[in-house]
Write an enzyme that holds these catalytic residues in place. Sequence first.
Site, mmCIF file in Angstrom:
data_model
loop_
_atom_site.group_PDB
_atom_site.id
_atom_site.type_symbol
_atom_site.label_atom_id
_atom_site.label_comp_id
_atom_site.label_asym_id
_atom_site.label_seq_id
_atom_site.Cartn_x
_atom_site.Cartn_y
_atom_site.Cartn_z
ATOM 1 N N HIS A 1 -10.446 -1.047 3.982
ATOM 2 C CA HIS A 1 -9.229 -0.802 3.192
ATOM 3 C C HIS A 1 -9.714 -0.457 1.777
ATOM 4 C CE1 HIS A 1 -5.219 -0.922 1.804
ATOM 5 N NE2 HIS A 1 -4.843 -2.118 2.183
ATOM 6 N N THR B 1 0.839 -1.205 0.000
ATOM 7 C CA THR B 1 0.000 0.000 0.000
ATOM 8 C C THR B 1 0.871 1.252 0.000
ATOM 9 O OG1 THR B 1 -1.614 -1.271 1.233
ATOM 10 C CG2 THR B 1 -1.976 1.104 1.124
ATOM 11 N N ARG C 1 -2.445 4.842 7.403
ATOM 12 C CA ARG C 1 -2.821 3.529 7.941
ATOM 13 C C ARG C 1 -2.632 3.584 9.441
ATOM 14 N NH1 ARG C 1 -0.842 -2.231 5.634
ATOM 15 N NH2 ARG C 1 -2.401 -1.606 4.096
HETATM 16 N N1 CP Z 1 -2.505 -5.477 0.587
HETATM 17 C C1 CP Z 1 -1.904 -4.726 1.538
HETATM 18 O O1 CP Z 1 -2.517 -3.899 2.209
HETATM 19 O O2 CP Z 1 -0.567 -4.998 1.661
HETATM 20 P P1 CP Z 1 0.416 -4.239 2.642
HETATM 21 O O3 CP Z 1 -0.032 -4.563 4.058
HETATM 22 O O4 CP Z 1 1.784 -4.781 2.330
HETATM 23 O O5 CP Z 1 0.297 -2.776 2.386
#
Ligand code: CP
Length: 301
Positions: free
Chosen positions: A127, A50, A99
Amino acid sequence: MKNLISMRDLSVDKILQLLKLAASLEKDPSQINLSRRVMAAMFYEASTRTRMSFESAMKRLGGEVIAMVGTSGTSVEKGETLADTAKIMARYSDIIVMRHPMEGAARYVSEQVDIPVVNAGDGANQHPTQSLLDLYTILKSQGSLEGLKLALVGDLKYGRTVHSLAYALAPFKPEFHFVSPKSLAMPNHILSDLRKMDIQFKETTKLDKIVNSIDIMYVTRIQRERFPDREEYEKVKNAYIISAELLKNAKDNMKVMHPLPRVNEINTDVDSTKYAYYFDQAENGVYMRQAILATLLGEAK
Ligand code: CP
């Protein structure tokens, strides 16, 4: 569209506009110029795809990035509040991508600042940028979003990607099969919303019974970090392990998706089959996140 906090905030028209722009940017990113614009990444939780795909998206459109990668080395360690940190970031940047482990954190921050805020994952809640790239990936692989039969597999309780995806697909009349251990079932409030929207779904623990009739298998990691009790995690951690053997009679068009990272829920022998689509899915994140940044920064034509 001022912020992107939840899939429930997006109209179907806006979703379709973002899909169209992502496809157009995949072909020709030079149509948008974000030079002199700055994206602040505020990541209070671990991330590879992300954060990196947002950074890649911003930089490939000519923009700049400032990043808080975890709280170590920042004044959060001295006790600075989320609101104060966000207010400072808003003075240094044009858009915040964040996040945070707390559900509702992105919406809270969006109420504290007057620049756009993007939810890049808030606890076990939502998300939405993942769901938009998932829609783009499904559209590319199936040619349509309408009337697909999808199995959402694994941790449906704590997996925020599947929560967002259920809402993202709802306007396109899907048939959902929610495949999970009983203790990790899709939350009741989401099932209740799907019933109100007249969306067909079934809950099951058995993946092998439906594997040959689905268009998309969306696999999720069992979210170890969200279990209050480590013993409960140990009981379910190997609940579903997808192998090439399991897929041997799957439909030709069927694709296996996964938001990644995977632990052991998809064997590496699946990677070389025609069904594996999770690495393409991760790449699509750049195009969709370019579309999101351009739209929120008022540069989408
Ligand atoms: N798909 C996803 O959110 O991956 P990351 O946690 O690596 O950002």
